[in-house]
Structure formats: C-alpha cells, structure tokens
Design an enzyme around this catalytic site. Structure first.
Site, PDB file in Angstrom:
ATOM      1  N   SER A  26       0.821  -1.220   0.000  1.00 56.86           N
ATOM      2  CA  SER A  26       0.000   0.000   0.000  1.00 56.86           C
ATOM      3  C   SER A  26       0.850   1.263   0.000  1.00 56.86           C
ATOM      4  CB  SER A  26      -0.926   0.000   1.218  1.00 56.86           C
ATOM      5  OG  SER A  26      -0.186  -0.215   2.401  1.00 56.86           O
ATOM      6  N   THR A 158     -40.540  25.381  -8.457  1.00 54.26           N
ATOM      7  CA  THR A 158     -40.696  24.002  -8.016  1.00 54.26           C
ATOM      8  C   THR A 158     -41.057  23.232  -9.275  1.00 54.26           C
ATOM      9  OG1 THR A 158     -43.056  24.131  -7.567  1.00 54.26           O
ATOM     10  CG2 THR A 158     -41.609  24.694  -5.745  1.00 54.26           C
ATOM     11  N   HIS A 159     -40.644  21.980  -9.348  1.00 53.21           N
ATOM     12  CA  HIS A 159     -40.816  21.175 -10.567  1.00 53.21           C
ATOM     13  C   HIS A 159     -40.199  21.866 -11.780  1.00 53.21           C
ATOM     14  CE1 HIS A 159     -43.914  19.105  -8.149  1.00 53.21           C
ATOM     15  NE2 HIS A 159     -44.312  20.326  -7.831  1.00 53.21           N
ATOM     16  N   SER A 280     -16.213  24.840 -27.852  1.00 57.94           N
ATOM     17  CA  SER A 280     -16.417  23.582 -28.550  1.00 57.94           C
ATOM     18  C   SER A 280     -15.375  23.469 -29.651  1.00 57.94           C
ATOM     19  CB  SER A 280     -17.823  23.558 -29.150  1.00 57.94           C
ATOM     20  OG  SER A 280     -17.872  22.657 -30.232  1.00 57.94           O
ATOM     21  N   LYS A 286     -19.970  28.208 -29.322  1.00 59.68           N
ATOM     22  CA  LYS A 286     -20.295  27.614 -28.021  1.00 59.68           C
ATOM     23  C   LYS A 286     -19.448  28.134 -26.862  1.00 59.68           C
ATOM     24  CE  LYS A 286     -22.616  24.638 -26.983  1.00 59.68           C
ATOM     25  NZ  LYS A 286     -22.643  23.186 -26.981  1.00 59.68           N
ATOM     26  N   ASN A 288     -19.234  26.581 -23.067  1.00 65.80           N
ATOM     27  CA  ASN A 288     -19.792  25.492 -22.253  1.00 65.80           C
ATOM     28  C   ASN A 288     -19.476  25.640 -20.769  1.00 65.80           C
ATOM     29  OD1 ASN A 288     -20.899  24.176 -24.481  1.00 65.80           O
ATOM     30  ND2 ASN A 288     -18.958  23.132 -24.926  1.00 65.80           N
ATOM     31  N   GLU A 293     -20.302  21.610 -14.725  1.00 64.96           N
ATOM     32  CA  GLU A 293     -20.642  20.211 -14.987  1.00 64.96           C
ATOM     33  C   GLU A 293     -19.721  19.268 -14.232  1.00 64.96           C
ATOM     34  OE1 GLU A 293     -22.621  20.695 -19.417  1.00 64.96           O
ATOM     35  OE2 GLU A 293     -20.475  20.540 -19.208  1.00 64.96           O
ATOM     36  N   TYR A 320      -9.249  -6.586  13.031  1.00 68.10           N
ATOM     37  CA  TYR A 320      -8.690  -6.066  11.780  1.00 68.10           C
ATOM     38  C   TYR A 320      -8.708  -7.131  10.691  1.00 68.10           C
ATOM     39  CZ  TYR A 320      -5.408  -4.289   8.339  1.00 68.10           C
ATOM     40  OH  TYR A 320      -4.829  -3.882   7.161  1.00 68.10           O
ATOM     41  N   GLN A 325      -7.478  -2.089   4.397  1.00 68.24           N
ATOM     42  CA  GLN A 325      -6.475  -1.263   3.728  1.00 68.24           C
ATOM     43  C   GLN A 325      -7.112  -0.457   2.590  1.00 68.24           C
ATOM     44  OE1 GLN A 325      -2.278  -2.537   3.189  1.00 68.24           O
ATOM     45  NE2 GLN A 325      -2.893  -2.848   1.066  1.00 68.24           N
ATOM     46  N   LYS A 328      -8.078   3.593   2.581  1.00 68.78           N
ATOM     47  CA  LYS A 328      -7.212   4.762   2.344  1.00 68.78           C
ATOM     48  C   LYS A 328      -7.553   5.507   1.058  1.00 68.78           C
ATOM     49  CE  LYS A 328      -4.554   3.235   5.653  1.00 68.78           C
ATOM     50  NZ  LYS A 328      -5.279   1.934   5.624  1.00 68.78           N
TER      51      LYS A 328
HETATM   52  N1  ARG Z   1      -1.277  -1.201   5.335  1.00 69.27           N
HETATM   53  C1  ARG Z   1      -2.127  -1.757   6.321  1.00 69.27           C
HETATM   54  C2  ARG Z   1      -3.503  -1.063   6.267  1.00 69.27           C
HETATM   55  O1  ARG Z   1      -3.573   0.012   5.752  1.00 69.27           O
HETATM   56  C3  ARG Z   1      -1.526  -1.593   7.673  1.00 69.27           C
HETATM   57  C4  ARG Z   1      -2.023  -2.570   8.671  1.00 69.27           C
HETATM   58  C5  ARG Z   1      -1.498  -3.922   8.380  1.00 69.27           C
HETATM   59  N2  ARG Z   1      -1.872  -4.843   9.409  1.00 69.27           N
HETATM   60  C6  ARG Z   1      -1.831  -6.161   9.200  1.00 69.27           C
HETATM   61  N3  ARG Z   1      -2.225  -6.887  10.197  1.00 69.27           N
HETATM   62  N4  ARG Z   1      -1.482  -6.671   8.090  1.00 69.27           N
HETATM   63  O2  ARG Z   1      -4.499  -1.561   6.709  1.00 69.27           O
END
Ligand code: ARG
Length: 464
Positions: A26, A158-159, A280, A286, A288, A293, A320, A325, A328
């Site tokens: 990661s 409205t509408h 355009s 045009k 735009n 948008e 966990y 992961q 993120k």
């Molecule tokens: N990169 C992992 C995450 O974002 C860190 C935690 C890893 N923990 C584990 N038990 N493998 O979740």
C-alpha cells in the site's frame, strides 16, 4: 521474490509472489501518512519510555532519528521512490538504517493495526479542518455574490416551473444554509475522529504499561478508544467523514445544476466568465459550463467512495482484516476531490455575472403573483379554497388574453369576484409579492436583510 523490507519475515521460508506483493503493498498511496505516522511514533516512543520499556537514551535516539527522517523527506523529492510494503514498514526500515538496532525497539507494544488507525485519524483530522475552512470560504463567496447583486430578483421554481419570485440574496442564502450544516457535520465527525486507538495493539490491548491517555494528550486527541477490538477495527470515522462529504458534494452539485440552467440561452439569468468556461472544438459559437458540470459530476465519485467503504466493512468479522487497507484510497480521493471542487466552486462564483433585467422580467411573467391574488381575496373574506379556484379561473382567462394578472382590467377581474377593488393592482406588484413573505425564513427584503446580517456575523465569529 523475497521482500527484505517487510516486518514479518521470521516464520517465512519463501518470499512472496511478486504479483501478490504488488497487490498487497500500500506504500504507493499510504505514503501520505508518513508525517502522521512519524508523529504517532514519537508519541509512542515517549509512552514506551515512561512505561520503562525504553531508556531515556534509547527513546532520544529513536525520536531524533524519526525527526531526521521527516526532514530528509522534506527536502529530498526522491525519498519515497522505493519499494516498501506500507508506510509503516518504510519508516521502520529507514529508522533502523539510520540509527541501527535501537530502531528495532520502536514497535514494542504496538501493532500496525493500532498504528495505522492512529496515523489515519491524525491525518484525517487535519484535512477535515481544511475542508471546513474551504467550505467557509465558499460561504463567504456566496455572501459576496449576493451583495454584488443586492436587489436582484428571480423566479423561484418548483418542478422547474415558475412559482413565486424570490430575492437573489435569498437564493444565495439557501446554499449558505446547506453549507453551514455541512460544516456542522464535519465538526461532529472531527470529534469522533479525534480519539486515540494506539494501545489497542493487534486486537487485545498492549501488554506494556503505556499510559494511553498521556499519549492521547501528547497527540492532541480528546480521549482514547474504550475497547481494543473496536479500536483497531473501527472505520466509522472514515465512513462518517466521507458521508458528510457526500452531502456536501450533493449541495455543490445542486448549486452547479441551478447555475447551469440559469446560464442557458433559454434562461439567460447569468453569464459565465471565460475563466470558467470552455469552447467547442467544432461549433465556434459555443461557451460550455464545464466547470459547473464537473462540480456536478465529481459528486458521483464521492458517493461511490461512501458506498465502497460501507460495502468493504459490512461483512468483516472482528477485528482487523486486510480488506480495511482499502479505506485509504477512498478517503484520500474524497479529500482531494472535495477540496478541489470547493475551490473551483468558489472561483465559479467569482466569475459569474447576473443579467438582473432578464431575471426580473422572468419573475414578473408567468403568473408568479397568482397566490398573491388568492391571498388578496382571503383578506377580503373569501375562504382560501374558493379563492384558489377563482384565481385559477382568472389565470385561465388571462392566458386566453395573453396578459399577466396585473395587465387585466379591473372589470375583467371583477367578473370573477366582486370582492376585487382597485387596490388589487398594488397587491399584485412584484414589490408587494416579495414584501408579504415577511415571516422568519421568508423572502421579504426585510427578512432577507436580517438573514444576511446573521450569516455575515456567524461567518465573522468563526473566522476569528
Ligand atoms: N497497510 C495496512 C492497512 O492500511 C496496515 C495494517 C497492516 N496490518 C496487518 N495486520 N497486516 O491496513
């Protein structure tokens, strides 16, 4: 291929498959947590020292080492050009390389499970504050846009059918309200983000006498998580954050939609500046509304992240699991998307010009004062339901004559109700129509002015 930098080599005799390693790693995205993870590690190091696990010398060496890493990363752009499993392994690897074996003591009493939850919360905390600030700036732009065009009137819909006239400021303040609620939501989320999971270790809690509350204070957290299983596996805070952002983005999307409509030739209420428009490639005439948008379109990906997070969590057994992961990128992209969208929306508001003539004209065409006539009859003693029906018939008649209500002759109106007198024309004027909405929340100029002052005051207070 063996990954020599991973943190768990002992019980393995063979290296990870290369494709799996890439899948598992990661670092390419969680490197953003670098600063937050180092801060949390410094606090953990202090916790270990006070628990008697590290000597003063050891803890000083580790902390100095961590600070050195921070500085190096700051001036060396290529610092992160390395293959590591995740940001935690990266930091530990760098630390050990820098200060030697003492660095290997830092991970005592913690797991990456409580470590990542801590770094993530620390990181997110800052970004929530930033997004809240950007939201406030946008509110400020709304007030400026309103003041630049004070007195402007447009049809309310409205509408998407013309209803009753409203002040332009009233329109601006409607979005101001939405954004105020968004900031409230972000504040609440911030409070729940600001709790320390460190000390939950892998899932059962730490075996060392680390004063978790002291570590929390050190990092500016308001408290510590109360249950270690929950501490390492709770991602409510991330879901809530993205959830608050979905609503915020939905508001920006609606604002964009209103402005896209108002900018059409058919409406012609506003003109978009060149700075926020595109042309355009084919049609030379045009202009735009791409900025608007995209504001509307970007909401979709944030909704997607919210849904992804919920789906990712819904089947996870305690505690966990590596699925987590995946939290993120959803959160990182939300932060980026929302921040950029807020900034662009602010720029858009600074680059639109109102065509107030056209707006006013639209607010006086299409029987937007029909309710006013019904209210007039009510005042003369006619029950509202009857008044409603009578005015409906008058409108039908006016349509057949191709006239607005106030363009009819008094006699023509009196054919439908003898309660109508000459004062009806004043009652039907745009000014009277607006002024009569004089309760809290209404569009009467007096009320709107009050609301504007309150909005300015609130914004001022929070800026100070
Ligand atoms: N990169 C992992 C995450 O974002 C860190 C935690 C890893 N923990 C584990 N038990 N493998 O979740």
């Amino acid at each position: 291929m063996t990954n020599s930098k991973n943190l768990w080599g002992g019980r393995f005799t063979e290296g990870a498959d290369e494709t799996f390693a890439e899948f598992n790693n990661s670092f390419r995205f969680d490197r953003r947590l670098f600063g937050a993870d180092i801060r949390a590690s410094i606090a953990h190091c202090d916790g270990l020292f006070h628990a008697g696990v590290l000597t003063r010398l050891e803890s000083e060496r580790i902390k100095n080492g961590l600070v050195t890493l921070l500085k190096r990363a700051d001036f060396d752009k290529a610092y992160f050009d390395e293959n590591a499993e995740d940001v935690h392994s990266f930091i530990e690897g760098k630390l050990v390389h820098l200060i030697g074996d003492t660095g290997r003591k830092l991970h005592t009493g913690r797991s990456r499970n409580d470590q990542v939850a801590t770094a993530f919360r620390l990181w997110l905390r800052e970004d929530i504050t930033e997004i809240s600030k950007l939201t406030r700036l946008l509110q400020k732009s709304l007030l400026e846009l309103s003041e630049k065009n004070s007195g402007a009137v447009l049809p309310g819909y409205t509408h998407l059918q013309r209803d009753q006239p409203v002040l332009w400021t009233h329109w601006c303040l409607a979005y101001f309200e939405m954004l105020s609620r968004d900031r409230e939501r972000l504040d609440e989320v911030w409070r729940r983000v600001n709790v320390l999971p460190l000390g939950s270790a892998a899932l059962a809690g730490t075996s060392y006498e680390i004063d978790r509350e002291a570590v929390a204070r050190d990092l500016g957290f308001d408290g510590v998580t109360a249950n270690s299983l929950d501490g390492v596996s709770d991602r409510d805070f991330a879901i809530e954050f993205v959830g608050a952002c979905t609503i915020l983005m939905m508001h920006l999307s609606r604002l964009a939609e209103d402005l896209i409509i108002y900018a059409t030739n058919e409406f012609g209420f506003i003109e978009l500046g060149d700075a926020i428009s595109t042309g355009s490639s084919l049609m030379p005439q045009k202009k735009n509304p791409d900025a608007l948008e995209l504001i509307r379109g970007k909401s979709a990906r944030v909704f997607g992240h919210h849904s992804a997070l919920l789906t990712m969590m819904k089947g996870l057994p305690l505690a966990y699991n590596k699925d987590m992961q995946e939290d993120k990128e959803a959160v990182f992209d939300t932060v980026e998307t929302v921040s950029l969208t807020l900034r662009v929306t602010e720029i858009v508001l600074q680059n639109i010009r109102l065509n107030s003539e056209k707006m006013r004209l639209a607010a006086t065409k299409g029987y937007l004062n029909a309710t006013e006539l019904a209210d007039y009859l009510v005042e003369k003693g006619v029950p509202f339901r009857i008044a409603h029906d009578t005015v409906g018939k008058i409108v039908l008649f006016a349509i057949s004559k191709n006239k607005e209500l106030n363009e009819l002759q008094l006699d023509e109106i009196r054919d439908f109700s003898d309660k109508v007198e000459n004062d009806v024309f004043e009652a039907l004027s745009l000014e009277k129509t607006l002024a009569s909405k004089n309760q809290i929340g209404g569009t009467a100029p007096e009320r709107v002015f009050e609301a504007l002052e309150t909005a300015k005051r609130d914004l001022e207070i929070e800026t100070n």
